[in-house]
Design a protein around this motif. Structure first.
Motif, PDB file in Angstrom:
ATOM      1  N   LYS A 187      -5.673 -10.798  -7.544  1.00 52.71           N
ATOM      2  CA  LYS A 187      -5.702 -11.824  -8.570  1.00 52.71           C
ATOM      3  C   LYS A 187      -6.803 -11.795  -9.490  1.00 52.71           C
ATOM      4  CE  LYS A 187      -6.204 -16.838  -9.097  1.00 52.71           C
ATOM      5  NZ  LYS A 187      -6.624 -18.196  -8.376  1.00 52.71           N
ATOM      6  N   THR A 188      -7.942 -11.442  -8.978  1.00 52.28           N
ATOM      7  CA  THR A 188      -9.045 -11.022  -9.859  1.00 52.28           C
ATOM      8  C   THR A 188      -9.767  -9.638  -9.403  1.00 52.28           C
ATOM      9  OG1 THR A 188     -10.529 -12.393  -8.405  1.00 52.28           O
ATOM     10  CG2 THR A 188      -9.462 -13.610 -10.551  1.00 52.28           C
ATOM     11  N   GLY A 189     -10.706  -9.250 -10.264  1.00 48.39           N
ATOM     12  CA  GLY A 189     -11.294  -7.962  -9.736  1.00 48.39           C
ATOM     13  C   GLY A 189     -10.558  -6.643  -9.811  1.00 48.39           C
ATOM     14  N   GLN A 190     -11.395  -5.580  -9.358  1.00 42.71           N
ATOM     15  CA  GLN A 190     -10.909  -4.330  -9.364  1.00 42.71           C
ATOM     16  C   GLN A 190     -10.112  -4.123  -8.003  1.00 42.71           C
ATOM     17  OE1 GLN A 190     -11.262  -2.104 -11.773  1.00 42.71           O
ATOM     18  NE2 GLN A 190     -12.072  -3.669 -13.073  1.00 42.71           N
ATOM     19  N   ILE A 191      -9.190  -3.001  -7.865  1.00 40.40           N
ATOM     20  CA  ILE A 191      -8.551  -2.708  -6.655  1.00 40.40           C
ATOM     21  C   ILE A 191      -9.681  -1.878  -5.841  1.00 40.40           C
ATOM     22  CG2 ILE A 191      -6.821  -1.267  -5.830  1.00 40.40           C
ATOM     23  CD1 ILE A 191      -5.140  -1.629  -8.280  1.00 40.40           C
ATOM     24  N   GLY A 192      -9.685  -2.553  -4.664  1.00 41.82           N
ATOM     25  CA  GLY A 192     -10.613  -1.799  -3.625  1.00 41.82           C
ATOM     26  C   GLY A 192     -10.017  -1.315  -2.469  1.00 41.82           C
ATOM     27  N   ARG A 193     -10.770  -0.913  -1.319  1.00 44.90           N
ATOM     28  CA  ARG A 193     -10.135  -0.561  -0.080  1.00 44.90           C
ATOM     29  C   ARG A 193      -8.974  -1.254   0.510  1.00 44.90           C
ATOM     30  NH1 ARG A 193     -10.794  -0.795   5.029  1.00 44.90           N
ATOM     31  NH2 ARG A 193     -12.536  -2.545   4.824  1.00 44.90           N
ATOM     32  N   GLN A 194      -9.401  -2.435   0.484  1.00 47.38           N
ATOM     33  CA  GLN A 194      -8.206  -3.301   1.217  1.00 47.38           C
ATOM     34  C   GLN A 194      -6.962  -3.277   0.424  1.00 47.38           C
ATOM     35  OE1 GLN A 194      -8.895  -5.209   4.002  1.00 47.38           O
ATOM     36  NE2 GLN A 194      -6.804  -5.103   4.154  1.00 47.38           N
ATOM     37  N   GLU A 195      -7.022  -3.315  -1.071  1.00 51.60           N
ATOM     38  CA  GLU A 195      -5.561  -3.349  -1.880  1.00 51.60           C
ATOM     39  C   GLU A 195      -5.129  -1.942  -1.577  1.00 51.60           C
ATOM     40  OE1 GLU A 195      -7.876  -6.390  -2.961  1.00 51.60           O
ATOM     41  OE2 GLU A 195      -8.454  -4.595  -2.892  1.00 51.60           O
ATOM     42  N   ARG A 196      -5.812  -0.878  -1.379  1.00 54.75           N
ATOM     43  CA  ARG A 196      -5.348   0.538  -1.290  1.00 54.75           C
ATOM     44  C   ARG A 196      -4.730   0.657   0.005  1.00 54.75           C
ATOM     45  NH1 ARG A 196      -4.856   2.067  -6.240  1.00 54.75           N
ATOM     46  NH2 ARG A 196      -6.632   2.529  -7.337  1.00 54.75           N
ATOM     47  N   GLU A 197      -5.139   0.029   1.138  1.00 51.34           N
ATOM     48  CA  GLU A 197      -4.404  -0.222   2.340  1.00 51.34           C
ATOM     49  C   GLU A 197      -3.169  -0.708   2.510  1.00 51.34           C
ATOM     50  OE1 GLU A 197      -7.052  -1.291   5.402  1.00 51.34           O
ATOM     51  OE2 GLU A 197      -8.655   0.088   4.889  1.00 51.34           O
ATOM     52  N   TYR A 198      -3.155  -1.706   1.575  1.00 48.40           N
ATOM     53  CA  TYR A 198      -1.900  -2.567   1.485  1.00 48.40           C
ATOM     54  C   TYR A 198      -1.248  -1.736   0.594  1.00 48.40           C
ATOM     55  CZ  TYR A 198      -4.379  -7.118   1.959  1.00 48.40           C
ATOM     56  OH  TYR A 198      -5.008  -8.280   2.714  1.00 48.40           O
ATOM     57  N   GLU A 199      -1.438  -0.907  -0.351  1.00 43.87           N
ATOM     58  CA  GLU A 199      -0.258  -0.185  -1.039  1.00 43.87           C
ATOM     59  C   GLU A 199       0.113   1.046  -0.048  1.00 43.87           C
ATOM     60  OE1 GLU A 199      -2.272  -0.329  -5.581  1.00 43.87           O
ATOM     61  OE2 GLU A 199      -2.783   1.345  -4.381  1.00 43.87           O
ATOM     62  N   THR A 200      -0.845   1.575   0.763  1.00 42.91           N
ATOM     63  CA  THR A 200      -0.177   2.646   1.649  1.00 42.91           C
ATOM     64  C   THR A 200       0.782   2.029   2.592  1.00 42.91           C
ATOM     65  OG1 THR A 200      -2.310   3.832   1.232  1.00 42.91           O
ATOM     66  CG2 THR A 200      -1.127   4.264   3.388  1.00 42.91           C
ATOM     67  N   THR A 201       0.316   0.919   3.175  1.00 45.03           N
ATOM     68  CA  THR A 201       1.447   0.241   4.174  1.00 45.03           C
ATOM     69  C   THR A 201       2.592  -0.178   3.661  1.00 45.03           C
ATOM     70  OG1 THR A 201      -0.564  -0.551   5.418  1.00 45.03           O
ATOM     71  CG2 THR A 201       1.496  -1.506   6.083  1.00 45.03           C
ATOM     72  N   LEU A 202       2.654  -0.522   2.560  1.00 45.25           N
ATOM     73  CA  LEU A 202       3.898  -1.010   1.833  1.00 45.25           C
ATOM     74  C   LEU A 202       4.768   0.128   1.512  1.00 45.25           C
ATOM     75  CD1 LEU A 202       2.724  -4.039  -0.162  1.00 45.25           C
ATOM     76  CD2 LEU A 202       4.120  -4.123   1.657  1.00 45.25           C
ATOM     77  N   LYS A 203       4.028   1.405   0.935  1.00 49.83           N
ATOM     78  CA  LYS A 203       4.632   2.435   0.718  1.00 49.83           C
ATOM     79  C   LYS A 203       5.316   3.255   1.721  1.00 49.83           C
ATOM     80  CE  LYS A 203       4.157   7.244  -1.269  1.00 49.83           C
ATOM     81  NZ  LYS A 203       3.206   8.039  -2.246  1.00 49.83           N
ATOM     82  N   ARG A 204       4.591   3.362   2.926  1.00 47.47           N
ATOM     83  CA  ARG A 204       5.293   3.705   4.285  1.00 47.47           C
ATOM     84  C   ARG A 204       6.280   2.496   4.692  1.00 47.47           C
ATOM     85  NH1 ARG A 204      -0.556   5.002   6.992  1.00 47.47           N
ATOM     86  NH2 ARG A 204      -0.991   6.973   5.887  1.00 47.47           N
ATOM     87  N   THR A 205       6.155   1.533   4.769  1.00 50.70           N
ATOM     88  CA  THR A 205       7.479   0.617   5.079  1.00 50.70           C
ATOM     89  C   THR A 205       8.353   1.127   4.203  1.00 50.70           C
ATOM     90  OG1 THR A 205       5.767  -0.958   5.773  1.00 50.70           O
ATOM     91  CG2 THR A 205       7.956  -1.599   5.472  1.00 50.70           C
ATOM     92  N   LEU A 206       8.476   1.203   3.039  1.00 49.39           N
ATOM     93  CA  LEU A 206       9.531   1.141   2.204  1.00 49.39           C
ATOM     94  C   LEU A 206      10.280   2.603   2.258  1.00 49.39           C
ATOM     95  CD1 LEU A 206       8.076  -0.435  -0.961  1.00 49.39           C
ATOM     96  CD2 LEU A 206       9.966  -1.260   0.201  1.00 49.39           C
ATOM     97  N   GLN A 207       9.385   3.775   2.454  1.00 51.64           N
ATOM     98  CA  GLN A 207       9.921   4.865   2.649  1.00 51.64           C
ATOM     99  C   GLN A 207      10.722   4.996   4.075  1.00 51.64           C
ATOM    100  OE1 GLN A 207       6.000   7.042   2.565  1.00 51.64           O
ATOM    101  NE2 GLN A 207       6.613   7.995   0.644  1.00 51.64           N
ATOM    102  N   SER A 208      10.247   4.433   5.117  1.00 57.54           N
ATOM    103  CA  SER A 208      11.074   4.260   6.294  1.00 57.54           C
ATOM    104  C   SER A 208      12.216   3.481   6.144  1.00 57.54           C
ATOM    105  CB  SER A 208      10.255   3.688   7.256  1.00 57.54           C
ATOM    106  OG  SER A 208      10.076   2.506   7.348  1.00 57.54           O
ATOM    107  N   ILE A 209      12.633   2.642   5.314  1.00 56.09           N
ATOM    108  CA  ILE A 209      13.781   1.572   5.106  1.00 56.09           C
ATOM    109  C   ILE A 209      14.919   2.282   3.984  1.00 56.09           C
ATOM    110  CG2 ILE A 209      12.817   0.015   6.454  1.00 56.09           C
ATOM    111  CD1 ILE A 209      12.556  -1.599   3.751  1.00 56.09           C
ATOM    112  N   CYS A 210      14.251   2.915   3.031  1.00 58.17           N
ATOM    113  CA  CYS A 210      14.910   3.485   1.794  1.00 58.17           C
ATOM    114  C   CYS A 210      15.761   4.743   2.038  1.00 58.17           C
ATOM    115  CB  CYS A 210      14.200   3.610   0.734  1.00 58.17           C
ATOM    116  SG  CYS A 210      13.561   1.819   0.035  1.00 58.17           S
ATOM    117  N   LEU A 211      16.859   4.890   1.555  1.00 61.83           N
ATOM    118  CA  LEU A 211      17.467   6.185   1.545  1.00 61.83           C
ATOM    119  C   LEU A 211      17.050   7.131   0.247  1.00 61.83           C
ATOM    120  CD1 LEU A 211      21.223   4.768   1.999  1.00 61.83           C
ATOM    121  CD2 LEU A 211      19.688   5.779   4.016  1.00 61.83           C
TER     122      LEU A 211
END
Length: 121
Positions: free
Chosen positions: A70-94
């Motif tokens: 919502k505000t501020g810079q992307i930090g460690r927590q947001e990078r972890e969210y990105e990684t988790t969501l990317k791995r999840t999407l990679q596991s369910i997408c063809l």
């Protein structure tokens, strides 16, 4: 908190009001608006676009996830969210259906009253 109720008046076993709307963003290839109480997140999908990201296998589709707080810079927590969501999407997408392409998923936190955070295992 009197009688076990929360500061907002909800009982411990009641969730914040929830809603989800499809395609609120017209320029995206797909989008959704998710809200729970005062937490609101917009998600947009763009692609697939030709080409994969550097270091990705061109024989499969590449998925890019961008988490915008919502505000501020992307930090460690947001990078972890990105990684988790990317791995999840990679596991369910063809990923072999559209090889050598990239699909981008962008999430924008519009409001956060405590429902955005999730724990990683």
């Amino acid at each position: 908190m009197e009688g076990g109720s929360r500061a907002d008046g909800r009982n411990p076993n009641h969730l914040r009001p929830f809603s989800c709307t499809g395609n609120p963003l017209h320029r995206a290839h797909g989008s959704a608006r998710w809200a729970q109480g005062g937490t609101i997140v917009l998600a947009a999908v763009y692609g697939p676009k030709p080409g994969t990201r550097k270091g990705e296998n061109p024989e499969k589709a590449s998925i890019e996830v961008v988490w915008k707080p919502k505000t501020g810079q992307i930090g460690r927590q947001e990078r972890e969210y990105e990684t988790t969501l990317k791995r999840t999407l990679q596991s369910i997408c063809l990923l072999t259906v559209h090889p050598n392409t990239t699909t981008s998923v962008v999430l924008q936190v519009v409001g956060d009253d405590g429902s955005v955070s999730f724990h990683m295992m």
